[in-house]
Design an enzyme around this catalytic site. Structure first.
Site, PDB file in Angstrom:
ATOM      1  N   GLU A   1      13.836  56.634  47.712  1.00 46.65           N
ATOM      2  CA  GLU A   1      12.476  56.259  48.145  1.00 46.65           C
ATOM      3  C   GLU A   1      11.901  55.212  47.181  1.00 46.65           C
ATOM      4  O   GLU A   1      12.177  55.279  45.981  1.00 46.65           O
ATOM      5  CB  GLU A   1      11.609  57.531  48.091  1.00 46.65           C
ATOM      6  CG  GLU A   1      10.130  57.356  48.366  1.00 46.65           C
ATOM      7  CD  GLU A   1       9.306  58.570  47.934  1.00 46.65           C
ATOM      8  OE1 GLU A   1       9.633  59.192  46.894  1.00 46.65           O
ATOM      9  OE2 GLU A   1       8.357  58.916  48.653  1.00 46.65           O
TER      10      GLU A   1
ATOM     11  N   ASN B   1       4.686  54.352  53.348  1.00 45.01           N
ATOM     12  CA  ASN B   1       5.856  54.684  52.543  1.00 45.01           C
ATOM     13  C   ASN B   1       7.024  54.689  53.526  1.00 45.01           C
ATOM     14  O   ASN B   1       7.149  55.612  54.340  1.00 45.01           O
ATOM     15  CB  ASN B   1       5.650  56.044  51.872  1.00 45.01           C
ATOM     16  CG  ASN B   1       6.720  56.341  50.847  1.00 45.01           C
ATOM     17  OD1 ASN B   1       7.802  55.766  50.880  1.00 45.01           O
ATOM     18  ND2 ASN B   1       6.420  57.255  49.933  1.00 45.01           N
TER      19      ASN B   1
ATOM     20  N   LYS C   1       7.010  57.499  56.327  1.00 43.50           N
ATOM     21  CA  LYS C   1       6.891  58.878  55.849  1.00 43.50           C
ATOM     22  C   LYS C   1       5.728  59.615  56.524  1.00 43.50           C
ATOM     23  O   LYS C   1       4.573  59.173  56.465  1.00 43.50           O
ATOM     24  CB  LYS C   1       6.689  58.857  54.340  1.00 43.50           C
ATOM     25  CG  LYS C   1       6.758  60.200  53.641  1.00 43.50           C
ATOM     26  CD  LYS C   1       6.723  59.951  52.120  1.00 43.50           C
ATOM     27  CE  LYS C   1       6.815  61.213  51.297  1.00 43.50           C
ATOM     28  NZ  LYS C   1       6.868  60.894  49.845  1.00 43.50           N
TER      29      LYS C   1
ATOM     30  N   GLU D   1      -0.171  59.530  46.820  1.00 42.59           N
ATOM     31  CA  GLU D   1       0.377  58.940  48.051  1.00 42.59           C
ATOM     32  C   GLU D   1      -0.637  58.961  49.183  1.00 42.59           C
ATOM     33  O   GLU D   1      -0.669  58.041  50.003  1.00 42.59           O
ATOM     34  CB  GLU D   1       1.655  59.669  48.462  1.00 42.59           C
ATOM     35  CG  GLU D   1       2.819  59.355  47.546  1.00 42.59           C
ATOM     36  CD  GLU D   1       4.122  59.903  48.089  1.00 42.59           C
ATOM     37  OE1 GLU D   1       4.462  59.605  49.233  1.00 42.59           O
ATOM     38  OE2 GLU D   1       4.782  60.666  47.351  1.00 42.59           O
TER      39      GLU D   1
ATOM     40  N   CYS E   1      11.560  61.861  50.801  1.00 47.82           N
ATOM     41  CA  CYS E   1      11.055  62.735  49.735  1.00 47.82           C
ATOM     42  C   CYS E   1      10.430  64.034  50.258  1.00 47.82           C
ATOM     43  O   CYS E   1      11.125  64.900  50.756  1.00 47.82           O
ATOM     44  CB  CYS E   1      10.089  61.961  48.856  1.00 47.82           C
ATOM     45  SG  CYS E   1       9.738  62.776  47.270  1.00 47.82           S
TER      46      CYS E   1
ATOM     47  N   ASN F   1      11.573  60.553  45.079  1.00 46.28           N
ATOM     48  CA  ASN F   1      11.097  60.476  43.696  1.00 46.28           C
ATOM     49  C   ASN F   1      10.366  61.793  43.457  1.00 46.28           C
ATOM     50  O   ASN F   1       9.217  61.935  43.878  1.00 46.28           O
ATOM     51  CB  ASN F   1      10.065  59.356  43.514  1.00 46.28           C
ATOM     52  CG  ASN F   1      10.647  57.952  43.504  1.00 46.28           C
ATOM     53  OD1 ASN F   1      10.921  57.401  42.453  1.00 46.28           O
ATOM     54  ND2 ASN F   1      10.812  57.380  44.680  1.00 46.28           N
TER      55      ASN F   1
END
Lengths: 314, 314
Positions: free
Chosen positions: B47, B110, B127, B146, B172, B197
């Protein structure tokens, strides 16, 4: 803060075809007394804990099949469990084959009851995920005929306020399906109770080893616990039953998915653990704070369809 | 029958704040060349593989934030990855921060692309499960912002026919949610690609150890693989980045949920495995034959609500 509940897993060794219900109940009572003596407030017993795992046999006589079913819970042979629970002040989960009449029709379920320390039924569940086949599979040495002998459970996947927390019930194959845990998780479950009879051989004729099947069993319980921040108590009937092997590996799993107690034998064996139900909070309020983090608008096909819809061919 | 796909996991060590995209791409190219030399047809990268994991920093200047985003994919700095993939005949998964314009509005996601061995984009994903918070949490040493810097993905949880099979993408935190795997499983997925991550510390201020966080990461990948009978390749950015730790433990997991390859370092490291996509069949056709065994009529609340509805108080 801590909200402690001392929980026991009452694993059973095999129950042979020739064994009587009275013998099975005596073994359950012995485990219950030991659990109560160790201070447990709840003991979880296996699926179909009163007889051999009869769906391994193909039977055509309904009268013969019905011998494995209970017509009342408690009935004359299981009443001692309820009486002793009340006397000792301990609750229990018991799996059994249920024969009942609904809408003037005989119904058969793979069922479990959750009984309080007052000896009264606090919750009831009927297995939703019946594995196996409806028809005889002649190539297999051992059948798995739950779809033949039982109807699908019609009580949903409920949870109950009991033992100072929120307690859910599942049965055997249910635990392999993340939907089982998630439906309970969405009701705030803090302790999932599961009884099982899982074959030590591959029930679908493949080459899965017993070690792999134990790994699958643990993996499902551990993932369900972690992903819903709940305790899980999963309890086997184990050992060589009627010549067919059952895995053991009864486990108590914490809300991080870690196994904290695990059976060492394939015999009647007791596990006891102090489960702090407040340990569920960190997961429920952070990583798995469902209201903040779940995105149901992207989950539609989970409820819209049962089977696979592959992408179009190129 | 066997349907072999040699897959590589291209784990990255840390990318520091001072490191340039050009340096990151050089490291990705080195891993790609090594994977191709070992015969891999697909390499999965982490990611946000082009920069440090910037959501750990609270930034108020949108211009500063936007320096971490890509305006084109491929763009001038990432084109060498596409060119080299085509030259070598290897595909790749790349996670990155996407800045784009939709309906005349700037959007930030993301994101990840799946690029074929022809150097063309075969699939794209944004994501869905953004963790962390929108607002600064002053008590935390390291932020997880995020939800502040990205919008929720709007492309669903798709799968793609690619590399001779059905390939899904997740990023992730997505992997901790069984719904992610199940939505792909219901589309017949055979290989789930995941970059991540994941902090080595508890991102919510609790006392989770790094060992526990590695265990959680593996458990989620393993359960997703087993319960959907799919291969999983989960690839970390690892090590001490800007002073904050990231777990490693990139893994390749088989359709039984067993880890078959696992990273040994927290540096740039390559894992390679021959994945037989036909190994998914036994699970998909037996234990997890969804059409026969799933019971969506009991799963309603999974899609009907995001958060918990506890049972009524007694």
């Amino acid at each position: 803060m801590a909200r402690m509940l001392r929980v026991a897993a009452g694993q059973l060794g095999p129950i042979q075809l020739k064994d009587t219900r009275k013998q099975a109940v005596e073994r359950l009572l012995a485990l219950m007394r030991q659990a109560a003596a160790e201070g447990a407030k709840l003991i979880v017993f296996p699926e179909l804990a009163l007889t051999t795992f009869f769906p391994r046999w193909f039977m055509e006589s309904q009268a013969e099949i019905d011998e494995y079913f209970e017509r009342e819970m408690p009935g004359p042979e299981t009443m001692p469990l309820f009486d002793e629970a009340k006397r000792l002040g301990i609750g229990f989960y018991l799996g059994y084959a249920e024969l009942t009449v609904e809408e003037e029709k005989i119904r058969r379920y793979n069922a479990a009851v959750l009984v309080g320390a007052d000896g009264k039924i606090a919750g009831k569940y009927r297995k939703v995920h019946l594995p196996g086949s409806e028809e005889l599979r002649p190539a297999l040495k051992w059948q798995q005929l739950e779809k033949r002998y039982f109807e699908y459970g019609n009580l949903g996947l409920p949870v109950f306020r009991a033992f100072g927390g929120i307690v859910g019930m599942a049965i055997c194959n249910d635990r392999r399906w993340p939907e089982t845990f998630r439906v309970m998780g969405l009701q705030g479950v803090e302790l999932v109770t599961i009884g099982y009879n899982s074959a030590a051989h591959d029930p679908n004729g493949g080459d899965e080893s017993e070690a792999l099947r134990v790994f699958h069993s643990n993996l499902a319980a551990q993932a369900g616990a972690y992903q819903n921040a709940t305790w899980v108590v999963a309890v086997a009937k184990a050992g060589i039953e009627d010549g067919a092997g059952l895995i053991g590996s009864s486990v108590i799993v914490d809300p991080n998915g870690r196994i904290v107690e695990q059976a060492k034998t394939k015999e009647d064996e007791l596990l006891v653990h102090d489960c702090d139900l407040d340990l569920c909070k960190h997961g429920k309020e952070n990583m798995f704070a469902f209201a903040r983090h779940r995105r149901p608008q992207h989950y539609g096909i989970i409820t819209a369809q049962a089977g696979i819809t592959p992408p179009p061919e190129e």
